[in-house]
Design an enzyme around this catalytic site. Sequence first.
Site, PDB file in Angstrom:
ATOM      1  N   CYS A 182     -32.677 -44.409 -34.434  1.00  0.00           N
ATOM      2  CA  CYS A 182     -33.338 -43.161 -34.072  1.00  0.00           C
ATOM      3  C   CYS A 182     -33.183 -42.990 -32.563  1.00  0.00           C
ATOM      4  CB  CYS A 182     -34.805 -43.169 -34.499  1.00  0.00           C
ATOM      5  SG  CYS A 182     -35.696 -44.646 -33.984  1.00  0.00           S
ATOM      6  N   ARG A 224     -24.284 -49.599 -26.722  1.00  0.00           N
ATOM      7  CA  ARG A 224     -23.547 -48.766 -27.686  1.00  0.00           C
ATOM      8  C   ARG A 224     -22.252 -48.280 -27.048  1.00  0.00           C
ATOM      9  NH1 ARG A 224     -25.264 -42.898 -30.177  1.00  0.00           N
ATOM     10  NH2 ARG A 224     -24.582 -43.244 -32.312  1.00  0.00           N
ATOM     11  N   TYR A 240     -19.800 -46.545 -32.556  1.00  0.00           N
ATOM     12  CA  TYR A 240     -19.809 -45.300 -33.322  1.00  0.00           C
ATOM     13  C   TYR A 240     -18.399 -44.728 -33.295  1.00  0.00           C
ATOM     14  CZ  TYR A 240     -21.574 -40.756 -35.065  1.00  0.00           C
ATOM     15  OH  TYR A 240     -21.809 -39.628 -35.817  1.00  0.00           O
ATOM     16  N   HIS A 267     -23.313 -45.544 -39.157  1.00  0.00           N
ATOM     17  CA  HIS A 267     -23.074 -44.562 -40.213  1.00  0.00           C
ATOM     18  C   HIS A 267     -21.801 -44.847 -41.036  1.00  0.00           C
ATOM     19  CE1 HIS A 267     -26.019 -43.058 -37.544  1.00  0.00           C
ATOM     20  NE2 HIS A 267     -25.269 -42.269 -36.821  1.00  0.00           N
ATOM     21  N   ASP A 279     -32.105 -41.625 -38.115  1.00  0.00           N
ATOM     22  CA  ASP A 279     -31.321 -40.822 -37.160  1.00  0.00           C
ATOM     23  C   ASP A 279     -32.129 -39.663 -36.582  1.00  0.00           C
ATOM     24  OD1 ASP A 279     -29.104 -40.342 -35.526  1.00  0.00           O
ATOM     25  OD2 ASP A 279     -28.301 -38.852 -36.901  1.00  0.00           O
TER      26      ASP A 279
HETATM   27  C1  0GY Z   1     -26.190 -39.982 -34.100  1.00  0.00           C
HETATM   28  C2  0GY Z   1     -25.038 -39.088 -34.192  1.00  0.00           C
HETATM   29  C3  0GY Z   1     -24.599 -38.203 -33.266  1.00  0.00           C
HETATM   30  C4  0GY Z   1     -24.961 -38.166 -31.894  1.00  0.00           C
HETATM   31  C5  0GY Z   1     -25.207 -39.235 -31.113  1.00  0.00           C
HETATM   32  O1  0GY Z   1     -25.649 -40.264 -29.109  1.00  0.00           O
HETATM   33  C6  0GY Z   1     -25.422 -39.196 -29.657  1.00  0.00           C
HETATM   34  O2  0GY Z   1     -25.342 -38.126 -29.066  1.00  0.00           O
HETATM   35  O3  0GY Z   1     -25.276 -40.433 -31.622  1.00  0.00           O
HETATM   36  C7  0GY Z   1     -23.605 -37.202 -33.712  1.00  0.00           C
HETATM   37  O4  0GY Z   1     -23.533 -36.114 -33.114  1.00  0.00           O
HETATM   38  O5  0GY Z   1     -22.876 -37.478 -34.698  1.00  0.00           O
HETATM   39  O6  0GY Z   1     -26.087 -41.146 -34.453  1.00  0.00           O
HETATM   40  O7  0GY Z   1     -27.234 -39.532 -33.665  1.00  0.00           O
END
Ligand code: 0GY
Length: 307
Positions: free
Chosen positions: A33, A125, A158, A182, A258
């Site tokens: 989150c 991250r 990510y 994800h 999230d």
């Molecule tokens: C998520 C996904 C997104 C954004 C971010 O750090 C962020 O801006 O993670 C996304 O836009 O897919 O995990 O919140």
Amino acid sequence: MSVFTKTPGWLDWNQNPSKPHFQLPPGSVDAHCHVFGPGNQYPYAPERKYTPCDASRDQLFLLRDHLGFQRNVIVQATCHGKDNRALVNACLASSGKARGIATVGQDISDAELRELHAAGIRGVRFNFLKRLVDKVPREIYLDIANRIESLGWHVVVYFEADDLPDMVEFCQLISTNIVVDHMARPDVSRPADGPDFNRFIQFMSENEKVWCKVSCPERLSVTGSPAIDGQQNIYEDVIPFARRVVQTFPDRVLWGTDWPHPNLKSHMPDDGLLVNFIPQIAPTPALQKKLLVDNPMRLYWPEETRD
Ligand code: 0GY
């Protein structure tokens, strides 16, 4: 009223989430989150690719209690760049109920890293989505990964499914645990037992240090949420993917809301319904306890899990 103007078309988080029917096991952790701002206290980063609505630590803690979670893992969002102050403040204000994942640059000092650790940060991250961040050379990420190892931290990555081959190579160079956000964003219109997702399963099979967040059905779903006001059949197309990961790697999966769901375009989910979705991907109480309690506790609060 925020001092920032939101990105046009921005969808705000749901202020009235339902109470979930699924009762979370005691000690459950929402392991993905974010907090956004508030912008007048913690300004959004100049290099950000989007401007969100505010989503404060107190609003996050209210949601945690409403849904029945006991703890949070708060992940630095790209709209705050490498300025981790909102995240650190949330962790410090949580009475030990929140850990954090930060974003740092190569120029961070060891003293600053130790300070982040004291606040509750347990990882960094690395974001590879072009729509969210400017490209960072791999050598910089590898240097950061080396430096955080002695703190016992891990790396959260990510990336999107098409980047998997590159990431397999990159992850081999990292010696800490690696948590994939994800499920690496599979194309859920393809079969969950087809060659694409098999490659992701193989990646996890061959790398015992790789963990996976089986999160974000609302972001990955193509069919969407036909029964958004009901309890059944939401995000059905994501279920076989998430369930396959949970059943294959029950000790290396995490789950998170999230919240506050940045950058969604089609709809804003009801976080209560997202919690109701969990038994579809973790069908037994034993799997649910691993996913929601044992695994996140081992990774983020190891001192509380040792005998
Ligand atoms: C998520 C996904 C997104 C954004 C971010 O750090 C962020 O801006 O993670 C996304 O836009 O897919 O995990 O919140």
